[in-house]
Design a protein around this motif. Structure first.
Motif, short mmCIF file in Angstrom:
data_model
loop_
_atom_site.label_atom_id
_atom_site.label_comp_id
_atom_site.label_asym_id
_atom_site.label_seq_id
_atom_site.Cartn_x
_atom_site.Cartn_y
_atom_site.Cartn_z
N ASP A 40 -6.73 4.46 -1.75
CA ASP A 40 -5.73 4.67 -0.55
C ASP A 40 -6.14 3.90 0.34
O ASP A 40 -6.95 4.18 1.34
CB ASP A 40 -5.51 6.10 -0.19
CG ASP A 40 -4.58 6.15 0.68
OD1 ASP A 40 -3.96 5.26 1.34
OD2 ASP A 40 -4.21 7.33 1.18
N GLU A 67 0.87 -1.16 0.00
CA GLU A 67 -0.06 0.07 -0.14
C GLU A 67 0.98 1.12 0.01
O GLU A 67 0.42 2.20 -0.20
CB GLU A 67 -0.93 -0.11 1.15
CG GLU A 67 -1.89 -1.22 0.93
CD GLU A 67 -2.55 -1.40 2.48
OE1 GLU A 67 -3.51 -2.38 2.81
OE2 GLU A 67 -1.84 -1.17 3.77
N THR A 68 1.87 1.23 0.24
CA THR A 68 2.84 2.39 0.70
C THR A 68 4.07 2.40 -0.44
O THR A 68 3.85 3.12 -1.34
CB THR A 68 3.18 2.32 2.16
OG1 THR A 68 4.19 1.25 2.30
CG2 THR A 68 2.14 2.51 3.03
N PRO A 86 -4.43 5.39 4.35
CA PRO A 86 -4.28 6.73 4.56
C PRO A 86 -3.52 7.22 5.65
O PRO A 86 -3.75 6.62 6.69
CB PRO A 86 -5.77 7.29 4.44
CG PRO A 86 -6.45 6.15 5.03
CD PRO A 86 -5.79 4.96 4.64
N ALA A 98 3.75 1.93 -4.18
CA ALA A 98 2.67 2.83 -4.90
C ALA A 98 3.17 3.17 -6.37
O ALA A 98 2.47 3.50 -7.10
CB ALA A 98 2.99 4.12 -3.94
N ARG A 117 -11.53 7.74 -0.92
CA ARG A 117 -10.08 7.70 -0.51
C ARG A 117 -9.25 7.36 -1.78
O ARG A 117 -8.19 6.94 -1.80
CB ARG A 117 -9.92 6.44 0.45
CG ARG A 117 -10.24 7.01 1.80
CD ARG A 117 -9.40 7.96 2.58
NE ARG A 117 -9.90 8.67 3.56
CZ ARG A 117 -9.52 9.71 4.21
NH1 ARG A 117 -8.37 10.24 3.92
NH2 ARG A 117 -10.12 9.92 5.32
N THR A 139 -10.51 -0.01 4.12
CA THR A 139 -9.22 0.38 4.55
C THR A 139 -8.29 -1.08 4.65
O THR A 139 -9.20 -2.35 4.67
CB THR A 139 -9.07 1.18 5.77
OG1 THR A 139 -9.36 0.34 6.97
CG2 THR A 139 -9.69 2.35 5.72
N VAL A 196 -6.80 7.96 -4.87
CA VAL A 196 -5.62 8.79 -4.83
C VAL A 196 -5.44 9.16 -6.42
O VAL A 196 -5.49 8.57 -7.37
CB VAL A 196 -4.29 7.81 -4.58
CG1 VAL A 196 -2.98 8.47 -4.62
CG2 VAL A 196 -4.42 7.29 -3.24
N LYS A 220 0.42 9.95 -7.85
CA LYS A 220 1.63 8.95 -6.99
C LYS A 220 2.64 9.83 -7.24
O LYS A 220 3.16 10.54 -8.05
CB LYS A 220 1.54 8.01 -8.09
CG LYS A 220 0.38 7.08 -8.39
CD LYS A 220 0.13 6.62 -6.91
CE LYS A 220 -1.31 5.64 -7.05
NZ LYS A 220 -1.81 5.08 -5.71
#
Length: 333
Positions: free
Chosen positions: A157, A144-145, A160, A148, A328, A224, A330, A333
């Motif tokens: 996201d 998730e991080t 978050p 990306a 949420r 989430t 995104v 990026k």
């Protein structure tokens, strides 16, 4: 690894104590971290494992299929290797990329002294032909991080930044009391240990059922990382844990809010299309595990009725937006 070499995960008072992960080097861009490179890693999993399933859900939702390949092990355990996984579904019974028949092969190749269970999910380095990371508790967060740059356009996201402290806190509860809680019930070796885990499990499920009476998802209108972790256990509850692990106070279908919530997620891309109920059933009821005995009769339960997963849930009434990921989303990026 023979059945006599199975690692002992039962404490003196009969509690199940899950083994820790040995390969925990994080993914990232700092020295000493695992480089984030498309095509370099392969995610090995089995659709029966809840830890592996949530990694595959996140991979699908974020559009990482082209960046990270997927290898699938059979839901059935090899008879003589109770704690291992086998690639018997592939042609010639070997993973076509890693060239291994058993999951233990890549663990032992990486560390000849490795004596734990060869667990899934595990990221293997295709270039180095070794285990890169099997830290199932953090794998979805890495996807998730730091992964990306390889997310699909407008990927949601799931983690978050402004909610990470709260998500991490809830994830810790979900893991210890629910995800691992069902195993604490199923693998307990004393009545006291079983009942303690049982009471904790259902107390937490009751709390979350109440929480979901006013929220569509655990943190409101959007999915989430926490929802993905909870879903992995809920999807297996009635078809496996209720009977196989004696988590039988009541079924998922008996919870007024958790049941609708689970069906809401099930119909979402990445959830239902990666949920293999048949594999889950045959693994927990027919396959050998660290808790099984060869002389125990293997009977596959006929139920439950899985068609109920396709009934209306009406959870959208709790949300401002019917689209699950819109809030949420995104944009950059």
């Amino acid at each position: 690894m023979t059945s006599q070499q199975k690692p002992k995960e039962i404490s003196k008072d009969g509690k199940f104590v899950r083994q820790t992960n040995d390969f925990t080097t994080p993914f990232g861009n700092e020295p000493g971290q695992l480089p984030v490179e498309a095509g370099r890693y392969r995610l090995l999993w089995s659709p029966v494992c809840p830890w592996a399933h949530r990694s595959v859900i996140v991979r699908r939702i974020l559009g990482l299929e082209d960046a990270i390949s997927l290898g699938t092990a059979s839901p059935m355990r090899p008879k003589l290797l109770h704690v291992d996984w086998e690639f018997s579904l592939d042609p010639d019974g070997v993973d076509p990329v890693m060239g291994i028949r058993f999951m233990s092969e890549i663990y032992q190749k990486t560390d000849p002294e490795y004596s734990g269970r060869p667990t899934v999910p595990v990221f293997v380095d295709v270039k180095e032909q070794k285990v890169a990371n099997n830290d199932y508790f953090r794998l979805t967060n890495y996807l998730e991080t730091v992964w990306a740059p390889f997310h699909k356009e407008h990927a949601p996201d799931l983690y978050p930044e402004e909610l990470r402290v709260e998500i991490d806190a809830l994830n810790d509860i979900i893991f210890h009391d629910i995800n691992n809680g069902v195993y604490k019930c199923g693998f307990a070796r004393s009545q006291e240990a079983y009942e303690e885990a049982f009471d904790t499990l259902f107390a937490r499920l009751d709390e979350l059922d109440e929480r979901l009476s006013t929220k569509r998802f655990l943190f409101g209108d959007y999915v989430t990382d926490s929802d993905i972790r909870l879903y992995a256990t809920l999807a297996r509850f009635d078809v496996a844990y209720y009977n196989a692990f004696n988590t039988n106070r009541n079924r998922l279908i008996d919870f007024p809010n958790l049941w609708g919530y689970a069906r809401d997620l099930y119909e979402t891309k990445g959830f239902g299309d990666t949920t293999d109920f048949h594999s889950i059933k045959i693994h927990y009821h027919l396959s050998t595990t660290i808790d099984s005995h060869e002389d125990k009769p293997k009977i596959l339960p006929k139920g439950p009725d899985l068609s109920v997963w396709h009934t209306p849930h009406n959870r959208q009434a709790l949300s401002k937006k019917e689209e699950k990921f819109l809030i949420r989303e995104v944009q950059q990026k």
